[in-house]
Write a protein that holds these residues in place. Sequence first.
Motif, PDB file in Angstrom:
ATOM      1  N   ALA A 271       0.836  -1.204   0.000  1.00  0.00           N
ATOM      2  CA  ALA A 271       0.000   0.000   0.000  1.00  0.00           C
ATOM      3  C   ALA A 271       0.870   1.252   0.000  1.00  0.00           C
ATOM      4  O   ALA A 271       0.558   2.240  -0.686  1.00  0.00           O
ATOM      5  CB  ALA A 271      -0.924  -0.015   1.217  1.00  0.00           C
ATOM      6  N   VAL A 272       1.977   1.223   0.744  1.00  0.00           N
ATOM      7  CA  VAL A 272       2.910   2.352   0.754  1.00  0.00           C
ATOM      8  C   VAL A 272       3.496   2.569  -0.633  1.00  0.00           C
ATOM      9  O   VAL A 272       3.573   3.702  -1.137  1.00  0.00           O
ATOM     10  CB  VAL A 272       4.034   2.098   1.788  1.00  0.00           C
ATOM     11  CG1 VAL A 272       5.113   3.181   1.685  1.00  0.00           C
ATOM     12  CG2 VAL A 272       3.464   2.054   3.195  1.00  0.00           C
ATOM     13  N   ASP A 273       3.914   1.497  -1.280  1.00  0.00           N
ATOM     14  CA  ASP A 273       4.501   1.607  -2.621  1.00  0.00           C
ATOM     15  C   ASP A 273       3.511   2.196  -3.624  1.00  0.00           C
ATOM     16  O   ASP A 273       3.861   3.049  -4.437  1.00  0.00           O
ATOM     17  CB  ASP A 273       4.941   0.225  -3.111  1.00  0.00           C
ATOM     18  CG  ASP A 273       6.119  -0.324  -2.307  1.00  0.00           C
ATOM     19  OD1 ASP A 273       6.795   0.463  -1.634  1.00  0.00           O
ATOM     20  OD2 ASP A 273       6.335  -1.551  -2.361  1.00  0.00           O
ATOM     21  N   ALA A 274       2.256   1.709  -3.576  1.00  0.00           N
ATOM     22  CA  ALA A 274       1.257   2.148  -4.554  1.00  0.00           C
ATOM     23  C   ALA A 274       0.910   3.619  -4.379  1.00  0.00           C
ATOM     24  O   ALA A 274       0.798   4.370  -5.355  1.00  0.00           O
ATOM     25  CB  ALA A 274       0.004   1.278  -4.440  1.00  0.00           C
ATOM     26  N   THR A 275       0.745   4.061  -3.123  1.00  0.00           N
ATOM     27  CA  THR A 275       0.397   5.470  -2.891  1.00  0.00           C
ATOM     28  C   THR A 275       1.569   6.384  -3.223  1.00  0.00           C
ATOM     29  O   THR A 275       1.370   7.499  -3.710  1.00  0.00           O
ATOM     30  CB  THR A 275      -0.030   5.670  -1.427  1.00  0.00           C
ATOM     31  OG1 THR A 275       0.996   5.184  -0.541  1.00  0.00           O
ATOM     32  CG2 THR A 275      -1.330   4.932  -1.141  1.00  0.00           C
ATOM     33  N   ALA A 276       2.797   5.929  -2.978  1.00  0.00           N
ATOM     34  CA  ALA A 276       3.972   6.747  -3.307  1.00  0.00           C
ATOM     35  C   ALA A 276       4.157   6.877  -4.806  1.00  0.00           C
ATOM     36  O   ALA A 276       4.661   7.879  -5.300  1.00  0.00           O
ATOM     37  CB  ALA A 276       5.224   6.142  -2.670  1.00  0.00           C
ATOM     38  N   ALA A 277       3.715   5.855  -5.561  1.00  0.00           N
ATOM     39  CA  ALA A 277       3.853   5.884  -7.018  1.00  0.00           C
ATOM     40  C   ALA A 277       2.648   6.515  -7.699  1.00  0.00           C
ATOM     41  O   ALA A 277       2.721   6.887  -8.880  1.00  0.00           O
ATOM     42  CB  ALA A 277       4.046   4.463  -7.541  1.00  0.00           C
ATOM     43  N   GLY A 278       1.518   6.627  -6.979  1.00  0.00           N
ATOM     44  CA  GLY A 278       0.315   7.185  -7.587  1.00  0.00           C
ATOM     45  C   GLY A 278      -0.276   6.295  -8.656  1.00  0.00           C
ATOM     46  O   GLY A 278      -0.684   6.761  -9.720  1.00  0.00           O
ATOM     47  N   GLU A 279      -0.313   4.990  -8.386  1.00  0.00           N
ATOM     48  CA  GLU A 279      -0.842   4.031  -9.349  1.00  0.00           C
ATOM     49  C   GLU A 279      -2.057   3.319  -8.755  1.00  0.00           C
ATOM     50  O   GLU A 279      -2.048   2.939  -7.573  1.00  0.00           O
ATOM     51  CB  GLU A 279       0.227   3.007  -9.729  1.00  0.00           C
ATOM     52  CG  GLU A 279       1.397   3.641 -10.464  1.00  0.00           C
ATOM     53  CD  GLU A 279       2.499   2.644 -10.768  1.00  0.00           C
ATOM     54  OE1 GLU A 279       2.402   1.489 -10.298  1.00  0.00           O
ATOM     55  OE2 GLU A 279       3.458   3.014 -11.469  1.00  0.00           O
ATOM     56  N   ALA A 280      -3.098   3.113  -9.581  1.00  0.00           N
ATOM     57  CA  ALA A 280      -4.342   2.518  -9.101  1.00  0.00           C
ATOM     58  C   ALA A 280      -5.048   1.797 -10.236  1.00  0.00           C
ATOM     59  O   ALA A 280      -4.665   1.906 -11.406  1.00  0.00           O
ATOM     60  CB  ALA A 280      -5.255   3.595  -8.514  1.00  0.00           C
ATOM     61  N   VAL A 281      -6.080   1.052  -9.871  1.00  0.00           N
ATOM     62  CA  VAL A 281      -6.910   0.341 -10.849  1.00  0.00           C
ATOM     63  C   VAL A 281      -8.376   0.631 -10.552  1.00  0.00           C
ATOM     64  O   VAL A 281      -8.750   1.018  -9.431  1.00  0.00           O
ATOM     65  CB  VAL A 281      -6.662  -1.186 -10.798  1.00  0.00           C
ATOM     66  CG1 VAL A 281      -5.265  -1.514 -11.277  1.00  0.00           C
ATOM     67  CG2 VAL A 281      -6.900  -1.745  -9.400  1.00  0.00           C
ATOM     68  N   ALA A 282      -9.210   0.429 -11.574  1.00  0.00           N
ATOM     69  CA  ALA A 282     -10.650   0.623 -11.429  1.00  0.00           C
ATOM     70  C   ALA A 282     -11.287  -0.660 -10.905  1.00  0.00           C
ATOM     71  O   ALA A 282     -11.064  -1.737 -11.459  1.00  0.00           O
ATOM     72  CB  ALA A 282     -11.273   1.012 -12.767  1.00  0.00           C
ATOM     73  N   VAL A 283     -12.089  -0.544  -9.852  1.00  0.00           N
ATOM     74  CA  VAL A 283     -12.723  -1.695  -9.218  1.00  0.00           C
ATOM     75  C   VAL A 283     -14.211  -1.414  -9.050  1.00  0.00           C
ATOM     76  O   VAL A 283     -14.600  -0.348  -8.557  1.00  0.00           O
ATOM     77  CB  VAL A 283     -12.090  -1.998  -7.845  1.00  0.00           C
ATOM     78  CG1 VAL A 283     -12.812  -3.142  -7.156  1.00  0.00           C
ATOM     79  CG2 VAL A 283     -10.613  -2.314  -8.001  1.00  0.00           C
ATOM     80  N   ASP A 284     -15.030  -2.366  -9.467  1.00  0.00           N
ATOM     81  CA  ASP A 284     -16.470  -2.212  -9.314  1.00  0.00           C
ATOM     82  C   ASP A 284     -16.874  -2.218  -7.848  1.00  0.00           C
ATOM     83  O   ASP A 284     -16.317  -2.967  -7.033  1.00  0.00           O
ATOM     84  CB  ASP A 284     -17.214  -3.351 -10.022  1.00  0.00           C
ATOM     85  CG  ASP A 284     -17.228  -3.192 -11.527  1.00  0.00           C
ATOM     86  OD1 ASP A 284     -17.039  -2.049 -12.007  1.00  0.00           O
ATOM     87  OD2 ASP A 284     -17.402  -4.202 -12.230  1.00  0.00           O
ATOM     88  N   LEU A 285     -17.867  -1.409  -7.537  1.00  0.00           N
ATOM     89  CA  LEU A 285     -18.484  -1.382  -6.215  1.00  0.00           C
ATOM     90  C   LEU A 285     -19.921  -1.865  -6.369  1.00  0.00           C
ATOM     91  O   LEU A 285     -20.681  -1.308  -7.169  1.00  0.00           O
ATOM     92  CB  LEU A 285     -18.444   0.032  -5.640  1.00  0.00           C
ATOM     93  CG  LEU A 285     -18.965   0.220  -4.216  1.00  0.00           C
ATOM     94  CD1 LEU A 285     -18.089  -0.536  -3.216  1.00  0.00           C
ATOM     95  CD2 LEU A 285     -19.012   1.705  -3.858  1.00  0.00           C
ATOM     96  N   ALA A 286     -20.282  -2.911  -5.669  1.00  0.00           N
ATOM     97  CA  ALA A 286     -21.642  -3.441  -5.756  1.00  0.00           C
ATOM     98  C   ALA A 286     -22.519  -2.800  -4.690  1.00  0.00           C
ATOM     99  O   ALA A 286     -22.059  -2.467  -3.597  1.00  0.00           O
ATOM    100  CB  ALA A 286     -21.638  -4.954  -5.586  1.00  0.00           C
ATOM    101  N   VAL A 287     -23.787  -2.638  -5.028  1.00  0.00           N
ATOM    102  CA  VAL A 287     -24.750  -1.977  -4.139  1.00  0.00           C
ATOM    103  C   VAL A 287     -25.963  -2.878  -3.978  1.00  0.00           C
ATOM    104  O   VAL A 287     -26.424  -3.491  -4.952  1.00  0.00           O
ATOM    105  CB  VAL A 287     -25.186  -0.611  -4.718  1.00  0.00           C
ATOM    106  CG1 VAL A 287     -26.237   0.049  -3.833  1.00  0.00           C
ATOM    107  CG2 VAL A 287     -23.982   0.303  -4.900  1.00  0.00           C
TER     108      VAL A 287
END
Length: 477
Positions: A271-287
């Motif tokens: 999580a530290v690595d991802a936030t420091a790099a500013g990289e993310a993916v799109a994930v569905d949210l179910a309702v």
Amino acid sequence: MKALSTAANHSLLWFAVAGLLAARRGSSRKAALRGLFSIAVASTSANAVLKPLLPRRRPAASELPAYQKLADPPTSSSFPSGHAASAAAFATAVAMESPKLGLAVAPLAATVAYSRVHVGVHWTSDVVAGAAVGTGVALLSRRWWPVRLTDEARARPLDAVPVLSGGEGLVIVSNQRSGDPEHDPAADLEEAFPRAVVVRAEPDRDLDEQLDAAVEAAGDRVRAIGAAGGDGTVAAAAAVAGRRRLPFVVVPTGTLNHFARDVGVYDLQEAVDATAAGEAVAVDLAVVEVHPGPDSEAVVRTRCFLNTASLGSYPDLVRLREQWQPRWGKWPAFAAALVVVLRRAEPVGVRIEGRWTKVWFLFVGNGPYHPRGMVPAWRPTLDSGLLDVRWLRADVRFSRLRAVAALLLGALDHSRVYGQREVPEFDVQLSVPGMLATDGEVVEEAGHYTFRVAKEPIEVYRRREENWTGRDRPFLP
């Protein structure tokens, strides 16, 4: 060769190797379990089925030197070799779960198979046929017990998420009641994200309410929301992130951490690595929309979930599976739990696709789960825009027996008791109000539910492995 061949009698050698592999969690333990399952089926097929059907005399071992002969040679049919079948089944099964372990076990299995020719109790063709049987059984086990070589699911990468250097702009909630009750992850979070706002969850207060209050207090400085906890904690925080259109940081500190494993975040450092790099993916949210009764003046309530929702006896099934999974593995634990739950369960009257029927349980996955038409094991993708809805009918004669038989035969998707749909929205009415469980926690009781995928996915921080060099890991807990 005589000693090795004798050690493999009744698969005792493989039981010993499986015991060593099972001592370590992860792929090693799964390899041991799959190996033992494959041995059981391969040995039964070779010794109890094929040998009686295909009798064949054994080689004339009396022609061999005394030092090369077994003291008590077998007298059953020579074709096929049961030792070779068990050896090949175990080695193939181990290689399916862990290729590296498979490379270590394969020479031993090949030597055991050859030893049966060396000591004069089998023809070469017996050994080849036995090895083919064992290999085939191990490969066929994927029908019941799918192989997953990586936990990380596919998802669309995003480039427009902020870099959170030191956690600057992050508001993250820590639930110390998740996972190890003796460890409070908040201290680790404060060390890993020194510029973040870390909220310690209060037991008697709704988590989303606490998180909303912390976000309001931080004002315009908030650029992301996060959660450290199990799937229930993560789902509640993700709902806040989705509502506020902010990217989300997940830190797995729960017991099973299904969502974090699917995303590909296995520990705090990732999580530290991802936030420091500013990289993310799109994930569905179910309702899920919880409709009030016809005589109620209450408004429709909504809840979000990241993994699964369920009605009927499915929550009991998941509870038993998770209790037994550390010892047996996911699929064997699920199969055993299914038998127990179906024996105890009461049918639930539901209205599905405009028709009333009775089911033992109804499962709703946030995204299509694999394998289709069998036990839902994992999600290959996180942004499909679809729900995976599965149910077991209770209005078919001998439905429980038929469900278990179909499961054992790997033909559940062809059984009348099984139903499945992959749709963006699904509406369910219950004849009697029933409990709803989401992400492993019972959360509601109502008589009408509507499940759907949120219009906008959430942005979840995940590092792209091809971009990681190992030079940007400042925090090593």
